[in-house]
Write an enzyme that holds these catalytic residues in place. Structure first.
Site, PDB file in Angstrom:
ATOM      1  CB  SER A 151      -0.962  -0.046   1.190  1.00 49.49           C
ATOM      2  OG  SER A 151      -2.000   0.901   1.042  1.00 49.49           O
ATOM      3  CD  GLU A 196      -5.414  -4.155  -3.718  1.00 48.08           C
ATOM      4  OE1 GLU A 196      -5.486  -3.785  -2.533  1.00 48.08           O
ATOM      5  OE2 GLU A 196      -4.373  -4.611  -4.233  1.00 48.08           O
ATOM      6  CG  HIS A 251      -5.779  -2.402   0.514  1.00 46.09           C
ATOM      7  ND1 HIS A 251      -4.816  -2.359  -0.466  1.00 46.09           N
ATOM      8  CD2 HIS A 251      -5.352  -1.565   1.496  1.00 46.09           C
ATOM      9  CE1 HIS A 251      -3.856  -1.526  -0.100  1.00 46.09           C
ATOM     10  NE2 HIS A 251      -4.151  -1.034   1.085  1.00 46.09           N
TER      11      HIS A 251
END
Length: 507
Positions: free
Chosen positions: A189, A317, A411
């Site tokens: 990320s 995600e 995610h």
């Protein structure tokens, strides 16, 4: 028979000696300063070398986290307070200078506004054990301290912290059993955005030799946008975005300014465009100096062509964020239409045509996932390839067991899988505290073996990506190598440029 105690190991660094601990067959050092505390005269400055110390410094506890919005997780537990935010931690099979093991350096995510290396989810012992290598984790400044554009301060201070930590690795890791000429950076990320930035930064050249970027965010700010957001952040405190105004402000107050602005960012849609609906007013700034151009532009021009890259993303995600907002599976037509208008290249109808029969909710999830993580990650691989580099691409498609599987391959699912920390941090949500299944454990082991094999040899276990076959590693219950699965989205975004997000003039 009395079992002799294992002496606690002492290693001498360039700034002084540190004493670690032997834990489960590894030697672990925590909280070693790699830079001076960035407070007082050093506030908002580029990191300065750590000051030497006399005697032996205990390195048994993580350093204090940088000031931050603690978000849903609450304040970090059992961590010391203080200003010594810039520290590293080392897991090593043995601090033997002759060992020259490969080194992996982890950079945490957290939307550039939160995160710390002492988080239980980043316990690196399994990676060090499985790979028989040295793992380093580090703290870097986040939020206003690290990323807000402040007049009189360098941009991207959080990225400069990461460079300083990599310089510490270069200068010290041999004493811990590592090889400074064999370093892999990896992050997820905002950590993957940081890895992408490091690939583009002249200051980072030569400090690492391989890179793993897990879910690269496409949000990089132009200088004009960053200055405007910085002005609004400072105005939350009735101040100007200058070192003179902000240097004496309690860091906790700067955190509050970001917390206050974040839920109101959508009000600035006419000025901040695509950046406005995001959950953070912070991102790396393409300032022409620290970060001269975007990572995609830099890699396409051949920057870091000698650095091998693994890059990929998770299939679903965005579901983590809709779940956290309490909207999982319930996005309606109006909200989906807004997202498609704002993010879809070629317009909303192009997405509807590419995904016929899809619900408003599913179209929303797809375009959000594509814009923020999937396509930036794929395009980074393709840019690296165009610039003469080698990329290996993956997609995680295995669904998280939490919420009855409704989160999908969302995610951050890759983090507990990689570290094997199912009962910590987001692992608590994604696995709901349950004992991981044999399937989860097997996939977790697969992650570590692929990542550590790449760190050792440059080969993660699947073919390099090319634009003819487009072969990628599918990480699922039955891993497979196949053409990139999101072909419809890939075609929609073909030719799209991930440029620095602009300030919309005349607003």
């Amino acid at each position: 028979m009395t079992i002799p105690e294992v002496p606690e190991p002492v290693v001498r660094t360039a700034t002084g000696a540190v004493r670690g601990r032997v834990e489960d067959g590894l030697t672990v050092f925590r909280g070693i300063p790699f830079a001076e505390p960035p407070v007082g005269e050093a506030r908002f400055a580029a990191p300065r070398p750590a000051r030497p110390w006399e005697g032996v410094r205990e390195a048994s506890a993580f350093g204090p986290p940088p000031p931050q919005d603690t978000g849903l997780a609450g304040p970090p537990a059992a961590l010391p307070e203080g200003d010594d935010w810039l520290t590293v931690n080392v897991w090593t099979p043995a601090p033997d200078p002759a060992a020259r093991r490969p080194v992996m350096v982890w950079i945490y995510g957290g939307a550039y506004r939160l995160g710390h290396s002492g988080s239980p989810g980043y316990d690196a012992r399994r990676i060090a054990e499985d790979g028989d290598l040295v793992v380093v984790t580090l703290n870097y400044r986040v939020g206003m301290e690290g990323f807000a554009r402040i007049e009189g301060a360098p941009a991207n201070r959080g990225l400069l912290d990461q460079v300083a930590a990599l310089e510490w690795v270069r200068d010290n890791i041999t004493a811990f059993g590592g090889d400074p000429g064999h370093v892999t950076v990896f992050g997820e990320s905002a950590g993957a955005g940081s890895v992408a930035s490091l690939l583009a930064m002249p200051r980072a050249a030569g400090l690492f030799h391989r890179a793993v970027a897990q879910s690269v965010p496409g949000t990089f700010f132009s200088g004009e946008l960053a200055r405007d957001i910085g002005t609004v952040l400072a105005a939350e405190l009735g101040l100007r975005p200058t070192v003179a105004d902000l240097a004496a402000v309690d860091p906790a107050q700067l955190v509050k300014a970001g917390q206050t602005l974040t839920p109101r960012m959508s009000q600035y849609l006419d000025r901040w465009g695509q950046a406005a609906p995001t959950s953070t007013p912070y991102s790396p700034v393409v300032d022409g100096d620290v970060l001269p151009v975007t990572p995609w532009q830099a890699l396409a021009s051949g920057a870091s062509r000698d650095v091998d890259l693994v890059v990929g993303h998770n299939r679903d995600e965005n579901r983590l964020f809709t779940a956290m907002a309490g909207k999982l599976g319930s996005i309606g037509e109006e909200r989906a239409a807004k997202a498609l208008r704002l993010y879809a290249p070629g317009g909303a109808e192009a997405y509807r045509a590419a995904y016929p029969g899809w619900s408003a909710n599913d179209l929303y999830e797809r375009v959000q996932t594509d814009w923020l993580f999937a396509m930036p990650s794929l395009h980074l691989a393709e840019a690296h390839l165009a610039g003469g580099g080698r990329s290996h691409v993956y997609e995680l498609t295995w669904p998280a067991p939490g919420s009855g599987g409704a989160l999908g391959a969302c995610h951050a699912l890759d983090v507990p899988l990689l570290f094997g920390t199912f009962g910590a941090d987001l692992g608590l949500l994604l696995f709901e505290g349950a004992q991981p299944s044999a399937e989860a454990l097997a996939l977790s082991s697969r992650f570590r073996s692929s990542w550590t094999s790449f760190a050792r040899t440059g080969d993660p276990g699947w073919p390099a990506y090319d634009t003819r076959r487009r072969l990628v590693q599918i990480l699922d219950a039955e891993p497979a190598v196949a053409p990139y699965p999101e072909e419809a989205s890939r075609r929609l975004w073909e030719g799209y440029e991930f440029a620095a997000l602009p300030l919309i003039q005349g607003a």
